[in-house]
Design a protein around this motif. Structure first.
Motif, PDB file in Angstrom:
ATOM      1  N   ARG A 361       8.327  -4.617   2.980  1.00 61.71           N
ATOM      2  CA  ARG A 361       7.255  -3.744   2.477  1.00 61.71           C
ATOM      3  C   ARG A 361       7.797  -2.811   1.386  1.00 61.71           C
ATOM      4  NH1 ARG A 361       2.054  -5.424   3.713  1.00 61.71           N
ATOM      5  NH2 ARG A 361       1.542  -5.148   5.907  1.00 61.71           N
ATOM      6  N   ALA A 362       9.000  -2.300   1.604  1.00 62.10           N
ATOM      7  CA  ALA A 362       9.567  -1.349   0.631  1.00 62.10           C
ATOM      8  C   ALA A 362       9.619  -1.986  -0.751  1.00 62.10           C
ATOM      9  CB  ALA A 362      10.956  -0.908   1.085  1.00 62.10           C
ATOM     10  N   ARG A 363      10.016  -3.244  -0.797  1.00 63.05           N
ATOM     11  CA  ARG A 363      10.074  -3.951  -2.092  1.00 63.05           C
ATOM     12  C   ARG A 363       8.658  -4.197  -2.617  1.00 63.05           C
ATOM     13  NH1 ARG A 363      14.116  -6.767   0.867  1.00 63.05           N
ATOM     14  NH2 ARG A 363      12.706  -8.477   1.356  1.00 63.05           N
ATOM     15  N   GLN A 364       7.773  -4.551  -1.699  1.00 63.62           N
ATOM     16  CA  GLN A 364       6.405  -4.908  -2.074  1.00 63.62           C
ATOM     17  C   GLN A 364       5.661  -3.743  -2.744  1.00 63.62           C
ATOM     18  OE1 GLN A 364       3.862  -5.506   1.378  1.00 63.62           O
ATOM     19  NE2 GLN A 364       2.806  -7.204   0.428  1.00 63.62           N
ATOM     20  N   VAL A 365       5.899  -2.522  -2.274  1.00 65.81           N
ATOM     21  CA  VAL A 365       5.090  -1.380  -2.739  1.00 65.81           C
ATOM     22  C   VAL A 365       5.878  -0.396  -3.604  1.00 65.81           C
ATOM     23  CG1 VAL A 365       3.474  -1.533  -0.820  1.00 65.81           C
ATOM     24  CG2 VAL A 365       5.534  -0.100  -0.608  1.00 65.81           C
TER      25      VAL A 365
END
Ligand code: NAD
Length: 441
Positions: A361-365
């Motif tokens: 998620r950290a990479r995604q957002v």
């Protein structure tokens, strides 16, 4: 507040003498945060391979902290900026300067070492020196006594100014039960932060807020200025309402596993409070049994609450009308989940799964300025741990560098730190709040 009776006993004159004679653990009452408390309980000792980073010297100046590197005054903290350590030989600052200074550290004192992420360094000698910092800092954490802690901050080149929130957290008493950990700070757009009320004007949702760690998270987020939406199952409605009233927020009765949980959370936060900035996934359950005795239903019930609900809710919150850009998501993991634990295969799967989810998620957002992090508590004094049989409970409490269990507020302070605007450079991480528990991971 005393964490347990034994800690209270060994803090008394007779208990101290007796426990020393018998070679028993010597837990002390940890210094914990109170409003208006100075950042440090005493002057600082500051060393570096080069000139210390501006972020360190600026912070010391801003907080009016006395530099007592020379002399023999008792120290509230030791900071060693090792970013310039370029080969193993440069590490002799540890025995030459830091070792002697440790004797001057006050109870609940802080050791914070700054370095560079070794995996992004090409030069083998420099990478070796930087990686060595982790070994030394974790060892210092195990050697320190009287509630003192040691932690390492790895600052990516160019992200120096972003390290302030990590430094403030690890130096302060907010990190009372965070010991022997590594925090990474990367580049990010840095919003301005009011360090006294960092969450002023923010709307925060906390799941599982009716009791235990979730209730403490609601308290600390509200103390730091947030408007809190307290979420829990309808069966916990009365306790939930009491928490919501105490923190001046609102209560939302929803089972996080319900298919419409995400929609209801988003609608409530926007409808009642005009937005959503901080999401804390704290609701969690255990259904312990050896894997050989675990049926699929028992397995699934734990995965559903502890992990799948977070995936499903966040799919909604990350779409239009959910979490604001620059938002913060913090998820509860667990050290026994990370290390694996007998009788907890389902729980460990869910809690390790949370870490995988957070990293993806950290990479995604990242582009939206949203950060995702996980907190992994160790042994925390709650109604759940109070039910563990005495002998097992005593072992759980003592097998960490601080020889005591943590309090729900210790987890809550870490959650609140991740939630701060100033923690923009900290994402995709898992931070253990475990007093440096010997449960590995
Ligand atoms: P707790 O049981 O005291 O509180 C959990 C809360 O979550 C309860 O109020 C419960 O009603 C709520 N909840 C459970 N299922 C829910 C659902 N489906 N929907 C909405 N709410 C639900 O637990 P705690 O000790 O405060 O733990 C909080 C979190 O911290 C959990 O995720 C737990 O796994 C984690 N944790 C706790 C410890 C510890 O030592 N206590 C250690 C490591 C991790």
């Amino acid at each position: 507040m005393t964490t347990d009776r034994y800690t209270g006993f060994v803090s008394s004159g007779f208990g101290k003498t007796l426990s020393r004679r018998l070679g028993l653990p010597q837990p002390v009452e940890l210094r914990r945060f109170e409003p208006e408390q100075p950042l440090l309980d005493g002057p600082i000792g500051l060393w570096g391979n080069d000139q210390p980073l501006d972020v360190v010297t600026d912070l010391i100046r801003a907080e009016g902290i006395e530099d007592a590197s020379d002399g023999d005054a008792r120290l509230g903290a030791i900071v060693y900026d090792a970013c310039g350590a370029s080969d193993p030989a440069s590490l002799d600052v540890f025995p030459a300067r830091i070792g002697p200074a440790l004797k001057r550290l006050r109870p609940s004192g802080r050791v914070v070492v700054l370095g560079r992420p070794p995996e992004s360094i090409d030069d083998p000698a420099r990478a070796a020196a930087q990686r060595a910092l982790e070994g030394v800092v974790r060892s210092i954490g195990k050697e320190l006594r009287a509630g003192a802690t040691a932690n390492l901050v790895l600052v990516e080149p160019g992200a120096e100014a972003r390290a302030e929130s990590a430094l403030r957290f690890l130096l302060s008493s907010r990190s009372a039960y965070v010991d022997g950990q590594v925090v990474r700070v990367g580049p990010a757009v840095l919003p301005s932060t009011d360090w006294q009320k960092p969450l002023q004007g923010k709307v925060a949702v906390v799941t599982g807020a009716a009791r235990g760690i979730g209730a403490a998270i609601a308290d600390v987020l509200a103390r730091d200025g947030a408007t809190v939406v307290a979420v829990d199952v309808p069966a916990a409605g009365e306790a939930l309402a009491a928490v919501a009233n105490r923190v001046g927020g609102t209560a939302l009765q929803v089972d996080v596993t319900a298919p419409d949980a995400g929609r209801r959370i988003a609608d409530h936060a926007h409808g009642r409070h005009g937005g959503l900035d901080v999401m804390i996934h704290n609701a969690g359950i255990t259904r312990d049994k050896l894997l050989v005795n675990t049926d699929v239903e028992r397995w699934n019930s734990v995965l559903a609450v502890n992990l799948e609900s977070q995936l499903r809710i966040d799919d909604v919150l990350l779409a239009e009308g959910g979490l604001a850009d620059g938002g913060r998501v913090v998820c509860l993991s667990s050290t026994s989940g990370l290390a694996g634990n007998r009788g907890q295969a389902n729980y460990a799967a869910s809690k390790a799964g949370v870490v995988g989810m957070v990293q993806a998620r950290a990479r995604q957002v990242a582009e939206r300025g949203i950060t995702y992090n996980a907190v992994a508590p160790g042994f925390i004094e709650t109604v759940l741990t109070a039910r563990i049989p005495l002998a097992t409970r005593e072992v759980g409490r003592r097998i960490n560098s601080l020889s005591q269990g943590g309090l729900p507020v210790d987890v809550a302070e870490t959650v609140a730190w991740f939630a701060q605007p100033g923690s923009a450079g900290v994402t995709g991480q898992v931070l253990r709040v475990c007093g440096q528990s010997q449960l590995g991971a």
